[in-house]
Design an enzyme around this catalytic site. Structure first.
Site, PDB file in Angstrom:
ATOM      1  N   GLU A 287       0.831  -1.213   0.000  1.00 25.52           N
ATOM      2  CA  GLU A 287       0.000   0.000   0.000  1.00 25.52           C
ATOM      3  C   GLU A 287       0.864   1.260   0.000  1.00 25.52           C
ATOM      4  O   GLU A 287       0.811   2.059   0.936  1.00 25.52           O
ATOM      5  CB  GLU A 287      -0.875   0.017   1.261  1.00 25.52           C
ATOM      6  CG  GLU A 287      -1.735  -1.196   1.469  1.00 25.52           C
ATOM      7  CD  GLU A 287      -2.338  -1.251   2.883  1.00 25.52           C
ATOM      8  OE1 GLU A 287      -1.856  -0.549   3.804  1.00 25.52           O
ATOM      9  OE2 GLU A 287      -3.302  -1.997   3.065  1.00 25.52           O
ATOM     10  N   CYS A 358      -2.824  33.923   9.935  1.00 27.82           N
ATOM     11  CA  CYS A 358      -2.565  34.549  11.233  1.00 27.82           C
ATOM     12  C   CYS A 358      -2.197  33.519  12.296  1.00 27.82           C
ATOM     13  O   CYS A 358      -2.957  33.257  13.236  1.00 27.82           O
ATOM     14  CB  CYS A 358      -3.786  35.331  11.681  1.00 27.82           C
ATOM     15  SG  CYS A 358      -4.277  36.524  10.452  1.00 27.82           S
TER      16      CYS A 358
END
Ligand SMILES: *Cc1c(COP(=O)(O)O)cnc(C)c1O
Length: 443
Positions: A287, A358
């Site tokens: 995988e 921010c």
């Protein structure tokens, strides 16, 4: 071993991939934008296919590393199967037309709806569920029985080995939430008749991500083989496949990651016909995610400002942590290259390369050496952004997510549009004040 610049090089002074100038892409799509090289995606897949030759194998791309439909289709057309961790990913592979018999479903928290969907995918359900707990096994059995079918499953074995990777991406220790311990697997095997909806055919493992050594895998493979021998003696019919997970690391900076051919050699040595003389051959699943997609992608961004400070400059770019969160989340390193080669010449200085969000954590690189020339309007490419890049992006600070572009044979196509402001508020609505309660006769 895949490196950041294997598929991103200067041609005629412009950073280029798959024969496409990244300056051209940025001009047409704007920035920030994710670009992926088809060649770079296909090469590791081919390397794995070649390395596993002679084995009955299936390479299931870990969809969570990069789930764009265009990428899934490209890899599926080249023979890849898919490894999923959610119903959403199941929907994606369905949209990309992936064959049911090439799909495995991993993850610790599969819901009844997801299980039903996977059992009804294609003609007779997906290839296998990688089951992570006994209650999950019980639920899958119940649902399969109701649907008058049997679910093929692999139990995910937690081999209790230390993958020696970042704690957030280490999954094979017994204190991690993943997998089932050895004793419990044997117990389940002894009581398999409790689960009429289950056909237990495989064992899976996945010990972590960004593994920089094969040693923990080798260890895990040995424990897995040992477990299978014991299971063979217990089960009515022997285990027919093993899923060895993903996790082979890539080079982001100067780490030495194992090569895919070394990895395949280890698999051949551990599970090839010579290693399993006493039993029928095992089908081998792997995988891989990052080792296919990681170094196949870059995030192109434009410099908005160069903020001069006595101590060091801040280079503020139009990409932010919401677009690529790896540096903020894991402190991970990404090479950052100037798209125009001439801009990278001349004297350099140490800078912080930051986004507009921010948060002080919105930083792609700190104390990075960058050409003093790089300034407002210049294009940079943040490399090694193909895995866990766009897929982990979000809309923090109400920022639309960037588009994705596939580069192939000198051409490029948008494989996902840039989000617009309408996309950002889709599904939101104002709270409707209930009609006055006095009218209903209450005090
Ligand atoms: C994340 C994951 C993978 C892929 O890991 P990579 O490090 O990207 O190769 C494979 N299998 C499972 C079960 C996973 O959770």
């Amino acid at each position: 071993m895949s490196r950041p610049t294997d598929f991103f090089n200067y041609k005629n002074g412009i950073l280029t991939s798959d024969g496409v100038s990244l300056a051209d892409v940025a001009e047409i799509t704007g920035t920030p934008v994710y670009v992926y090289s088809a060649n770079a995606l296909l090469q590791p897949l081919r390397e794995l296919q070649k390395g596993l030759e002679g084995l009955d194998s299936m390479i299931c791309f870990a969809v969570k590393s990069n789930s764009n439909l265009g990428i899934l289709k490209l890899l599926a057309s080249a023979g890849a199967g898919m490894d999923l961790v959610s119903g959403g990913e199941l929907f994606r592979v369905e949209m990309a037309g992936v064959d049911a018999k090439k799909i495995v479903f991993s993850g610790v928290g599969k819901t009844p709806g997801e299980i039903m969907h996977a059992l009804s995918y294609g003609e007779s359900g997906i290839f296998s569920f990688n089951v992570e707990s006994e209650p999950e096994l019980a639920l899958i059995s119940e649902i399969a029985a109701q649907m008058k079918t049997q679910a093929t499953v692999a139990l995910r074995f937690n081999p209790d080995v230390d993958a020696k990777t970042h704690p957030y991406i280490s999954t094979g220790l017994k204190e991690n939430k993943f997998g089932v311990e050895r004793q419990e697997i044997l117990q389940i095997a002894r009581n398999l008749n409790k689960y009429p909806g289950i056909s237990l055919k495989g064992i899976s493992i996945h010990i972590g991500s960004q593994l920089l050594s094969l040693a923990p895998l080798k260890d895990a493979f040995a424990r897995l083989k040992n477990l299978i021998e014991e299971l063979d003696a217990l089960l009515p019919s022997p285990i027919s496949f093993v899923d060895l997970g993903g996790g082979v690391g890539i080079t982001y900076k100067n780490e030495k990651a194992p090569s895919l051919s070394q990895y395949c050699e280890l698999i051949q040595k551990s599970f090839g016909p010579k290693a399993l003389k006493k039993r029928a051959p095992l089908k081998i699943l792997i995988e891989p995610g990052r080792s296919i997609s990681g170094n196949a992608g870059a995030l192109l961004t434009e410099v908005l400002y160069r903020k001069m400070r006595k101590s060091k400059d801040f280079v503020i770019i139009d990409a932010a942590m919401n677009d690529l969160i790896r540096p903020s989340l894991y402190g991970s390193y990404h090479e950052i290259a100037s798209v125009l080669q001439k801009q990278s010449n001349g004297p350099k200085s140490k800078v912080d390369i930051v986004g507009p969000v921010c948060e002080s954590g919105d930083c792609f690189a700190s104390d990075r050496s960058l050409a003093k020339k790089i300034n407002q309007g210049d294009l940079l490419a943040i490399l090694s952004a193909g895995a866990y890049g766009f897929v982990m992006s979000g809309n923090y600070n109400t920022r639309p997510r960037p588009p994705e572009v596939l580069l192939k044979d000198g051409k490029f196509q948008l494989i996902r549009e840039r989000e617009n402001y309408e996309d950002l508020i889709r599904g939101e609505r104002f709270f409707e004040e209930p009609t006055s309660s006095r009218k209903k006769g209450r005090k």
